[in-house]
Design a protein around this motif. Structure first.
Motif, PDB file in Angstrom:
ATOM      1  N   LEU A  13    -100.937 -14.581  53.054  1.00 53.26           N
ATOM      2  CA  LEU A  13    -101.980 -15.207  52.081  1.00 53.26           C
ATOM      3  C   LEU A  13    -101.076 -15.210  50.576  1.00 53.26           C
ATOM      4  N   LEU A  14    -101.451 -16.800  50.156  1.00 50.52           N
ATOM      5  CA  LEU A  14    -100.301 -17.125  49.270  1.00 50.52           C
ATOM      6  C   LEU A  14    -101.413 -18.097  47.720  1.00 50.52           C
ATOM      7  N   ILE A  15    -101.757 -17.002  46.566  1.00 50.22           N
ATOM      8  CA  ILE A  15    -102.204 -17.535  45.817  1.00 50.22           C
ATOM      9  C   ILE A  15    -101.745 -18.588  44.666  1.00 50.22           C
ATOM     10  N   ALA A  16    -102.790 -19.797  44.861  1.00 49.24           N
ATOM     11  CA  ALA A  16    -102.651 -20.295  43.495  1.00 49.24           C
ATOM     12  C   ALA A  16    -103.286 -20.708  42.701  1.00 49.24           C
ATOM     13  N   SER A  17    -102.981 -21.215  41.066  1.00 54.89           N
ATOM     14  CA  SER A  17    -103.822 -21.432  40.268  1.00 54.89           C
ATOM     15  C   SER A  17    -103.159 -22.530  40.310  1.00 54.89           C
ATOM     16  N   GLY A  18    -104.772 -23.751  39.195  1.00 57.89           N
ATOM     17  CA  GLY A  18    -103.961 -24.763  38.276  1.00 57.89           C
ATOM     18  C   GLY A  18    -104.659 -25.531  37.451  1.00 57.89           C
ATOM     19  N   TYR A  24    -111.458 -30.397  35.460  1.00 57.24           N
ATOM     20  CA  TYR A  24    -111.990 -29.600  36.506  1.00 57.24           C
ATOM     21  C   TYR A  24    -110.779 -29.060  36.260  1.00 57.24           C
ATOM     22  N   PHE A  25    -110.379 -27.321  37.458  1.00 54.52           N
ATOM     23  CA  PHE A  25    -109.980 -26.567  37.424  1.00 54.52           C
ATOM     24  C   PHE A  25    -109.971 -25.866  38.517  1.00 54.52           C
ATOM     25  N   ILE A  26    -108.694 -25.909  38.937  1.00 53.45           N
ATOM     26  CA  ILE A  26    -108.598 -25.239  40.309  1.00 53.45           C
ATOM     27  C   ILE A  26    -108.287 -23.952  40.532  1.00 53.45           C
ATOM     28  N   GLY A  27    -108.777 -23.149  40.499  1.00 51.92           N
ATOM     29  CA  GLY A  27    -109.033 -21.414  40.492  1.00 51.92           C
ATOM     30  C   GLY A  27    -107.791 -20.876  41.576  1.00 51.92           C
ATOM     31  N   GLN A  28    -108.634 -19.619  42.130  1.00 53.81           N
ATOM     32  CA  GLN A  28    -107.322 -19.299  42.473  1.00 53.81           C
ATOM     33  C   GLN A  28    -107.832 -19.797  44.068  1.00 53.81           C
ATOM     34  N   THR A  29    -106.905 -20.443  44.316  1.00 51.93           N
ATOM     35  CA  THR A  29    -106.531 -20.637  46.367  1.00 51.93           C
ATOM     36  C   THR A  29    -105.846 -19.809  47.039  1.00 51.93           C
ATOM     37  N   GLU A 189     -97.992 -27.803  48.220  1.00 52.83           N
ATOM     38  CA  GLU A 189     -97.509 -26.853  47.478  1.00 52.83           C
ATOM     39  C   GLU A 189     -97.419 -26.555  48.431  1.00 52.83           C
ATOM     40  N   PHE A 190     -98.186 -26.340  49.846  1.00 49.20           N
ATOM     41  CA  PHE A 190     -97.629 -25.032  50.665  1.00 49.20           C
ATOM     42  C   PHE A 190     -96.963 -25.403  52.265  1.00 49.20           C
ATOM     43  N   ALA A 194     -92.938 -25.060  52.561  1.00 45.34           N
ATOM     44  CA  ALA A 194     -92.763 -24.862  54.270  1.00 45.34           C
ATOM     45  C   ALA A 194     -92.103 -26.592  55.734  1.00 45.34           C
ATOM     46  N   GLY A 195     -91.752 -27.234  54.433  1.00 46.16           N
ATOM     47  CA  GLY A 195     -90.722 -28.061  55.122  1.00 46.16           C
ATOM     48  C   GLY A 195     -91.537 -28.547  56.113  1.00 46.16           C
ATOM     49  N   VAL A 196     -92.835 -29.202  55.795  1.00 47.26           N
ATOM     50  CA  VAL A 196     -93.530 -29.933  56.898  1.00 47.26           C
ATOM     51  C   VAL A 196     -94.079 -30.568  55.696  1.00 47.26           C
ATOM     52  N   LYS A 197     -95.453 -31.740  56.729  1.00 49.01           N
ATOM     53  CA  LYS A 197     -96.227 -32.813  55.755  1.00 49.01           C
ATOM     54  C   LYS A 197     -98.091 -32.049  55.921  1.00 49.01           C
TER      55      LYS A 197
END
Length: 240
Positions: A13-18, A24-29, A189-190, A194-197
């Motif tokens: 799992l990777l958690i991101a916020s912004g 609006y807000f991107i919370g914990q993703t 971002e993920f 990871a080097g993919v699209k």
């Protein structure tokens, strides 16, 4: 699949916020890569602060006498007080359509001695008046005006108003659009790491909309400002 993607997937799992667009807000993703299917599941958050559009407020007033013979005059007093309160509401801009005047209720209480003989009685008359309005910012002013009657000896219970937001359907589409956009930002971002699209959406699930008083985790009645929140779960295809 790219080795970078596999390494990240095994990490779990990777958690991101912004911050999201338009306030609006991107919370914990949460990111959850499904390596075998070349997909990534992402949770996108959208939040918006709004103002309540409907207020409900009620008050009650009561009077008491000891003698049953005084009830007729007590009822006249209750009607006088009731009309005075209604006049205050109307003087502050509220209409008959917004005001509900309840019945004046009668109750009696008996006090008995050790032999169960009635030694005293209280005869009470209680009236209620309620208000439902979209003039939410006028409630505080009229409550203060009604409270001045206490100085005249009125026995008034001035209950706390409640505030509701009833226009959720009007903002749902834009909030879902924002949540989806935020989910794709997180997926990108993920994928970049990871080097993919990121490709098209494979599945999408909408969570429930929640409405709470501003700054609160629970409860949605006592503040004019509300926080609205929705989380979407979206699974994207990943490509080389």
């Amino acid at each position: 699949m790219n080795k970078n993607l596999l390494g990240i997937a095994l990490g779990g799992l990777l958690i991101a916020s912004g911050l999201g667009a338009s306030g609006y807000f991107i919370g914990q993703t949460m990111y959850n890569a499904k390596v075998a299917m070349n997909t990534a599941e992402v949770k996108g958050l959208a939040e918006q602060r709004v103002e309540a559009d409907v207020a409900n407020w009620s008050l009650s007033f009561s009077n008491q006498v000891k003698s049953k013979a005084e009830i007729p005059s007590l009822y006249q007093l209750a009607e006088k007080q009731q009309q005075e309160i209604v006049d205050i509401l109307k003087a502050n801009g509220f209409t008959d359509e917004e005001i509900t005047v309840g019945l004046i209720d009668y109750s009696t209480y008996e006090y008995r001695d050790e032999n169960q003989v009635v030694v005293e009685q209280d005869h009470d008359l209680t009236g209620t008046i309620s208000l439902e309005t979209t003039k939410i910012h006028e409630i505080a002013k009229v409550r203060a005006a009604v409270n001045k009657l206490i100085a005249k000896g009125y026995n008034i219970s001035n209950h706390a108003p409640t505030y509701r937001f009833t226009k959720l359907n009007q903002i749902k589409p834009e909030m879902l659009k924002t949540a989806t956009k935020n989910a794709r930002i997180a997926a990108n971002e993920f994928a970049e790491n990871a080097g993919v699209k990121v490709g098209s959406i494979r599945t999408a699930r909408q969570g429930n909309f929640s409405i709470t008083d501003a700054g609160q985790e629970y409860g949605d009645l006592y503040k004019i400002e509300k926080d609205i929140r929705v989380v979407t779960s979206i699974e994207f295809y990943l490509t080389e």
